[in-house]
Design a protein around this motif. Structure first.
Motif, mmCIF file in Angstrom:
data_model
loop_
_atom_site.group_PDB
_atom_site.id
_atom_site.type_symbol
_atom_site.label_atom_id
_atom_site.label_comp_id
_atom_site.label_asym_id
_atom_site.label_seq_id
_atom_site.Cartn_x
_atom_site.Cartn_y
_atom_site.Cartn_z
ATOM 1 N N HIS A 29 -8.413 -11.792 -8.863
ATOM 2 C CA HIS A 29 -7.256 -11.359 -8.107
ATOM 3 C C HIS A 29 -7.655 -11.268 -6.643
ATOM 4 O O HIS A 29 -8.806 -11.125 -6.306
ATOM 5 C CB HIS A 29 -6.687 -10.039 -8.645
ATOM 6 C CG HIS A 29 -7.645 -8.900 -8.693
ATOM 7 N ND1 HIS A 29 -8.682 -8.833 -9.586
ATOM 8 C CD2 HIS A 29 -7.728 -7.786 -7.936
ATOM 9 C CE1 HIS A 29 -9.356 -7.713 -9.381
ATOM 10 N NE2 HIS A 29 -8.804 -7.068 -8.393
ATOM 11 N N VAL A 53 2.513 -14.064 -8.687
ATOM 12 C CA VAL A 53 1.881 -13.123 -9.618
ATOM 13 C C VAL A 53 0.871 -12.248 -8.876
ATOM 14 O O VAL A 53 0.770 -11.051 -9.138
ATOM 15 C CB VAL A 53 1.207 -13.860 -10.799
ATOM 16 C CG1 VAL A 53 0.503 -12.877 -11.726
ATOM 17 C CG2 VAL A 53 2.236 -14.679 -11.582
ATOM 18 N N GLU A 54 0.154 -12.834 -7.928
ATOM 19 C CA GLU A 54 -0.816 -12.061 -7.151
ATOM 20 C C GLU A 54 -0.119 -10.991 -6.310
ATOM 21 O O GLU A 54 -0.577 -9.857 -6.235
ATOM 22 C CB GLU A 54 -1.626 -12.996 -6.255
ATOM 23 C CG GLU A 54 -2.724 -12.292 -5.481
ATOM 24 C CD GLU A 54 -3.593 -13.266 -4.729
ATOM 25 O OE1 GLU A 54 -4.818 -13.185 -4.886
ATOM 26 O OE2 GLU A 54 -3.042 -14.111 -3.987
ATOM 27 N N PRO A 56 1.813 -8.074 -9.301
ATOM 28 C CA PRO A 56 1.200 -8.003 -10.630
ATOM 29 C C PRO A 56 2.095 -7.238 -11.605
ATOM 30 O O PRO A 56 2.900 -6.410 -11.181
ATOM 31 C CB PRO A 56 -0.117 -7.269 -10.381
ATOM 32 C CG PRO A 56 0.046 -6.568 -9.084
ATOM 33 C CD PRO A 56 1.063 -7.349 -8.302
ATOM 34 N N HIS A 57 1.932 -7.539 -12.870
ATOM 35 C CA HIS A 57 2.696 -6.900 -13.943
ATOM 36 C C HIS A 57 4.171 -7.272 -13.849
ATOM 37 O O HIS A 57 5.037 -6.456 -14.092
ATOM 38 C CB HIS A 57 2.520 -5.377 -13.936
ATOM 39 C CG HIS A 57 1.100 -4.936 -13.867
ATOM 40 N ND1 HIS A 57 0.683 -3.931 -13.032
ATOM 41 C CD2 HIS A 57 -0.010 -5.365 -14.507
ATOM 42 C CE1 HIS A 57 -0.623 -3.749 -13.166
ATOM 43 N NE2 HIS A 57 -1.059 -4.617 -14.077
ATOM 44 N N SER A 58 4.458 -8.531 -13.481
ATOM 45 C CA SER A 58 5.834 -8.997 -13.350
ATOM 46 C C SER A 58 6.231 -9.877 -14.520
ATOM 47 O O SER A 58 5.402 -10.581 -15.101
ATOM 48 C CB SER A 58 5.999 -9.810 -12.061
ATOM 49 O OG SER A 58 5.938 -8.970 -10.936
ATOM 50 N N TYR A 61 2.883 -10.608 -16.525
ATOM 51 C CA TYR A 61 1.752 -11.440 -16.126
ATOM 52 C C TYR A 61 0.994 -10.786 -14.984
ATOM 53 O O TYR A 61 1.577 -10.080 -14.159
ATOM 54 C CB TYR A 61 2.235 -12.824 -15.687
ATOM 55 C CG TYR A 61 2.887 -13.593 -16.801
ATOM 56 C CD1 TYR A 61 2.151 -14.480 -17.575
ATOM 57 C CD2 TYR A 61 4.226 -13.416 -17.098
ATOM 58 C CE1 TYR A 61 2.744 -15.187 -18.610
ATOM 59 C CE2 TYR A 61 4.832 -14.115 -18.130
ATOM 60 C CZ TYR A 61 4.083 -14.990 -18.882
ATOM 61 O OH TYR A 61 4.666 -15.685 -19.915
ATOM 62 N N GLU A 62 -0.304 -11.070 -14.932
ATOM 63 C CA GLU A 62 -1.134 -10.590 -13.833
ATOM 64 C C GLU A 62 -2.282 -11.560 -13.603
ATOM 65 O O GLU A 62 -2.615 -12.364 -14.478
ATOM 66 C CB GLU A 62 -1.669 -9.186 -14.128
ATOM 67 C CG GLU A 62 -2.614 -9.113 -15.310
ATOM 68 C CD GLU A 62 -3.048 -7.696 -15.627
ATOM 69 O OE1 GLU A 62 -2.918 -6.803 -14.773
ATOM 70 O OE2 GLU A 62 -3.522 -7.478 -16.750
ATOM 71 N N THR A 63 -2.863 -11.481 -12.415
ATOM 72 C CA THR A 63 -3.994 -12.345 -12.075
ATOM 73 C C THR A 63 -5.328 -11.687 -12.404
ATOM 74 O O THR A 63 -6.361 -12.336 -12.318
ATOM 75 C CB THR A 63 -3.986 -12.718 -10.576
ATOM 76 O OG1 THR A 63 -4.021 -11.518 -9.800
ATOM 77 C CG2 THR A 63 -2.770 -13.546 -10.223
ATOM 78 N N ARG A 64 -5.308 -10.438 -12.787
ATOM 79 C CA ARG A 64 -6.550 -9.746 -13.137
ATOM 80 C C ARG A 64 -6.949 -10.155 -14.552
ATOM 81 O O ARG A 64 -6.363 -9.709 -15.535
ATOM 82 C CB ARG A 64 -6.378 -8.235 -13.036
ATOM 83 C CG ARG A 64 -7.664 -7.490 -13.287
ATOM 84 C CD ARG A 64 -7.521 -6.003 -13.065
ATOM 85 N NE ARG A 64 -8.743 -5.339 -13.502
ATOM 86 C CZ ARG A 64 -8.905 -4.033 -13.497
ATOM 87 N NH1 ARG A 64 -7.937 -3.243 -13.076
ATOM 88 N NH2 ARG A 64 -10.044 -3.516 -13.923
ATOM 89 N N HIS A 102 -3.435 -0.952 -19.814
ATOM 90 C CA HIS A 102 -2.256 -0.656 -19.007
ATOM 91 C C HIS A 102 -1.611 0.655 -19.436
ATOM 92 O O HIS A 102 -1.551 0.959 -20.626
ATOM 93 C CB HIS A 102 -1.233 -1.792 -19.122
ATOM 94 C CG HIS A 102 -1.768 -3.078 -18.595
ATOM 95 N ND1 HIS A 102 -2.300 -4.049 -19.425
ATOM 96 C CD2 HIS A 102 -1.920 -3.529 -17.333
ATOM 97 C CE1 HIS A 102 -2.739 -5.052 -18.676
ATOM 98 N NE2 HIS A 102 -2.523 -4.758 -17.403
ATOM 99 N N ASP A 138 -2.830 -0.356 -13.987
ATOM 100 C CA ASP A 138 -4.067 -0.735 -14.674
ATOM 101 C C ASP A 138 -4.864 0.516 -15.016
ATOM 102 O O ASP A 138 -4.890 1.476 -14.252
ATOM 103 C CB ASP A 138 -4.925 -1.638 -13.782
ATOM 104 C CG ASP A 138 -4.330 -3.021 -13.602
ATOM 105 O OD1 ASP A 138 -3.573 -3.462 -14.482
ATOM 106 O OD2 ASP A 138 -4.634 -3.658 -12.579
#
Length: 152
Positions: free
Chosen positions: A5, A34-35, A38-40, A86-89, A96, A107
């Motif tokens: 991320h 997404v970056e 996050p969590h979208s 979705y997330e980049t992590r 979560h 997170d």
């Protein structure tokens, strides 16, 4: 695999090439969305990606999300009673916490610090590599709002 991320366009371009994918405007728009958010959900990612690339279609976003999730560049998780997020992590064993009122997602680091952080009572012969934990509760903002409402 490392957590990916905070890469920006150049970092995402390099990651795409490392995974054998061409660098396209659609992929970069989705990764950037997404970056930034996050969590979208896919719908929110589509709206954000359209700010950068107005002509991107919903189908393109879904295809890119599926492909990049399969590659391990994105992580998809499914909270209870919610669309997939979705997330980049990626590449770590984080969890979560989700507010059951407003849907806020945060997170949570692994309780032990390495995968798997939970030992299941039964593995059914599987080697457990990831424990996917979702904590559901009420965030401090929603709790404060509930406390401020007088009882009937």
């Amino acid at each position: 695999m490392e957590t990916t991320h905070g890469q920006g366009s150049e970092g995402w371009s390099a990651s795409l090439r490392e995974h054998g994918r061409r660098v396209t405007r659609q992929r970069l728009a989705v990764l950037g969305a997404v970056e930034r958010h996050p969590h979208s959900s896919a719908e929110a990612i589509l709206a954000s990606a359209r700010e950068e690339l107005p002509e991107i279609t919903a189908q393109s976003v879904y295809v890119v999300l599926g492909d990049l999730t399969d590659l391990g560049m994105l992580r998809r998780f499914e909270p209870p009673h919610s669309p997939a997020l979705y997330e980049t992590r990626v590449g770590d064993n984080h969890h979560h916490a989700i507010c059951s009122i407003c849907g806020r997602v945060e997170d949570v680091e692994c309780a032990v610090g390495h995968a798997p952080c939970l030992t299941p009572s039964e593995t059914h012969g599987m080697t457990i590599m990831i424990a996917d934990v979702t904590y559901v509760g009420i965030c401090s903002d929603c709790a404060a709002k509930q406390a401020a409402v007088p009882a009937p």
